[in-house]
Design an enzyme around this catalytic site. Structure first.
Site, PDB file in Angstrom:
ATOM      1  N   ASP A   1     -32.661  16.443  18.019  1.00 12.45           N
ATOM      2  CA  ASP A   1     -33.789  16.548  17.092  1.00 12.45           C
ATOM      3  C   ASP A   1     -35.158  16.769  17.751  1.00 12.45           C
ATOM      4  OD1 ASP A   1     -31.631  15.450  15.757  1.00 12.45           O
ATOM      5  OD2 ASP A   1     -32.744  13.773  14.901  1.00 12.45           O
TER       6      ASP A   1
ATOM      7  N   LEU B   1     -29.846  18.336  24.174  1.00 12.89           N
ATOM      8  CA  LEU B   1     -31.075  18.230  23.376  1.00 12.89           C
ATOM      9  C   LEU B   1     -30.648  18.118  21.920  1.00 12.89           C
ATOM     10  CD1 LEU B   1     -34.066  20.768  23.498  1.00 12.89           C
ATOM     11  CD2 LEU B   1     -32.691  20.528  21.423  1.00 12.89           C
TER      12      LEU B   1
END
Lengths: 490, 490
Positions: free
Chosen positions: B47, B45
């Protein structure tokens, strides 16, 4: 989509990651999705498997078909827990990837042996002409989560049974291992339970014989048999498909029953001093329950909330079913009782108490809650669960604490499972007595413990999540508490 | 595995469901896994994207590469929430499946327009010779979760910038739409922010010009620029990569800064009356923060907890990073403060209070908790988080409430991210004053709000989950409460 045979038996590595991600997102975002019960990440969940204590943790697996709401190619998904309430999902543990389980790693059980967990399960194999052969298989789960299958079956199908021979429950008694299996006799296509024993889990396994019970007919097949000790009382828990209503009354498409006795003779495979065959759960949706005796002897039970040959409203969202919460079993006043495990209270948020002449318990409690309520004797009324503002949509619990009756009615709760096996279930209660309920809602699942677990009713319901009231239909003399419940991740 | 270019850019439908299931299981069972923050279901993961209010719910997306701890082919995963704390994961929303975003649906923002959510993001396209072209793209998300991409880019790369031109922040001001972009000037390879405007979100978009700030040098590239109003104060939040230490001191590999001014002139793209460039977060791991003004004007912020070009200990478990909790931004005494949102208290379990001369707050609180503590003035000592019985393993918060200093030290917490950018961060505090901390642990994430959010320190740590103590190193005059926190499902 149409679930053709080819689609149902496609190998897991023939589905793309993108397809799975879409199915998972659809399941996760489903308004009916469970938030503190074991639920499929996608697709269909059925029987609990391998319920056990291993490596200092509670373990349970479930039967999984991850690619839709269909009984496709089954695997085992593993979860572990420190407290029987908070579960960690370890993903697929037993894949249908050998010749013996080529068409499904079907149900079974597990027991810790020398620091590893031994899994005993049914391999579903079909030939090119679709003829089925069931194999009873073994596998080892090590402490790092690796599964190693035994090269050869533990038990082959005997000539005395048809292709319906499955669901081994493994347990240890005295100095031997035992496996209890569900079967259909070849001679008359009637159901029976078969006992096997072995000096070691890996065998050699030899037949002890059919379980002898004082019951004329167990229907055409027994699924998911269990033999446990409940505070010293030998107890069979099993699913006699096609059981005659004369043997025990039930309304679900297939029953999940229990039978207790005074003693079980392992040599003769005989239950002595048997009592009455009794419905395990008074709700609409319990099946394939699995039980085991923990190292301290306590008996625990967990169930599939769902039934074979039924369609549920979430099918169109490509997921189906869940497991029940775990229950602790005890004998109280000579009767089997089922209770939530202690750690269920760890989910409780702020306590809201009520007492007196109560009508609305909460207008906006939501559908993720626990209610503990005592309804005073000699009253009639209705307790609405997951109710709309006008109370026209709800699950109704209609009580009569004078005559002694509780009717659970999900007819006004929204879409129903099919085929319809009735929208009410009726529980007989002590007359002229207080009624004590401990009740759990999880968005589309209700679990109702009646009078300290003397009866339990478990069922799915499918209503709008905007129906958030918990209320009586009239002022009712009652007292208790309710709590919103926390999520538990998997 | 080695992340070759081919492996990183393999299409999602070229991975099998079985591979994804294994990666998900590994991430879920990771001891370091987050239980109440937004985390990847698998893989990496980065931004936060599209943070917005849409259809009566809070929405956030995150940059996702689901197949390992690598910056591979990126998509957007969508989540929604009623309260900014409980999130539902809706799965992949923006796939890199067009020619314009063929090598990644990169970061961007979102705004509700006429009942749909408009997404503005950077499409990362590479030619056969691996030459990159960035496109600023548009897409509509409807209320049923369907995404429809616009056929043509909204903004093409201008000649004044290099291939580094990305991360549009979309907002409305006066009667026009604006987009703020990060860029690298072509002439001197220095970073800048570019403002565009349009009469409609779909365009035509025209350049207003580079943002004029009283700063000599913003480094070689500005990523993830935001312009918001914090209680009426125009505030830039951005990531000036390669920022000279003379402009503002920072220790992380790349900084995430903010800059406030008295007024922003939209025509001249000029921030007037600018204050000092300031670190947004005093911890080790905040980057790519995204902010927006909600319909009621309140500014909210969420961050990637992770940094580019860093390796984290969970990489070997094939997953990495998480999002921070959402923070509400306000001006207090002329200063930006960051506070937890109100609903964070809904995760609290039973309250445990303490006061007086406190040493051990709890020996076994675990690593999923909130602590609110006031440490009296004029003391020195250490607060251990996630500490072992002998306190040798812990995150250390060394305080001096006489001189006014707080040192966060993760050196003794276990494996460290690499490359090493120091194991301590030092916060200046008011001298001879009480120190008020509100602190959250989530297994491998700590978020420390200092003096009502005047400073915040966010960081990962990677220690055994058996380190469950929360304690001072000596009797300390302090008072407060701590709570274990509930899970939140995604």
């Amino acid at each position: 989509m149409e679930w053709t045979r080819a689609a149902r038996y496609r190998a897991y590595d023939q589905y793309s990651a993108l397809e799975l991600m879409k199915l998972q997102a659809q399941a996760t975002a489903s308004p009916a999705q469970l938030h503190y019960h074991i639920r499929p990440q996608s697709g269909l969940l059925n029987d609990p498997n391998g319920f056990s204590y291993f490596n200092g943790e509670w373990t349970v697996f479930y039967q999984s078909f991850p690619f839709g709401a269909a009984h496709g190619l089954k695997s085992w998904v593993r979860l572990s827990s420190p407290d029987l309430v908070h579960w960690t999902n370890h993903g697929v543990a037993v894949l249908p990837d050998s010749d013996f389980d080529s068409h499904g790693a079907y149900s079974g059980s597990a027991h810790e042996v020398d620091g590893k967990l031994f899994l005993m399960y049914t391999g579903n194999h079909r030939d090119a002409d679709w003829t089925r052969t069931p194999y009873q298989l073994g596998a080892w789960l090590d402490q790092d989560g690796r599964v190693t299958k035994l090269a050869q079956p533990l038990i082959d199908q005997p000539e005395t049974v048809t292709e319906h021979f499955r669901d081994p429950q493994l347990f240890f008694h005295g100095d031997r291992w035992y496996a209890l299996l569900g079967a259909q006799r070849a001679t008359d296509q009637r159901g029976e339970m078969l006992l096997y024993s072995a000096p070691a889990v890996t065998g050699p396994w030899t037949a002890v014989g059919p379980i002898k019970l004082p019951l004329a007919d167990l229907g055409y097949m027994v699924e998911c048999p269990n033999l446990i000790s409940v505070d010293g009382v030998p107890t069979f828990v099993f699913c006699p498909q096609g059981l005659p209503q004369a043997a025990a009354s039930y309304q679900n498409i297939y029953p999940n029953m229990y039978l207790q006795g005074k003693d079980f003779d392992y040599q003769a495979a005989t239950l002595e001093g048997a009592g009455e065959l009794t419905n395990l759960d008074e709700g609409f949706d319990v099946y394939a329950s699995q039980t085991f005796n923990a190292p301290d002897g306590t008996a625990y039970l967990i169930s599939w909330v769902g039934l074979p040959d039924m369609a549920y409203p979430t099918d169109e969202q490509n997921w189906a079913n869940c497991l029940s919460q775990v229950k602790e079993l005890h004998q109280v006043d000579g009767q089997l009782v089922q209770q939530p495990v202690a750690a269920m209270t760890s989910l409780r948020q702020e306590e809201h108490r009520f007492a007196g002449e109560v009508e609305t318990i909460t207008p906006d409690g939501g559908q993720q809650l626990e209610l503990a309520v005592t309804i005073a004797a000699n009253q009639q009324g209705t307790l609405y669960l997951a109710a709309s503002v006008d109370r026209k949509q709800s699950v109704q619990l209609r009580f009569d604490t004078a005559a002694g009756e509780l009717v659970i009615d999900r007819a006004t709760s929204g879409p129903q499972p099919t085929p319809d096996h009735g929208t009410t279930r009726t529980l007989k209660l002590p007359a002229k007595a207080d009624l004590k309920l401990r009740l759990f809602l999880d968005h589309s699942l209700a679990e109702v413990f009646v009078n300290d677990g003397r009866q339990v009713a478990t069922f799915r319901y499918f209503t709008s999540q905007e129906n958030t009231a918990l209320a009586f239909d009239r002022p009712t003399t009652a007292s208790g508490s309710w709590w919103q419940l926390a999520d538990q991740n998997q």
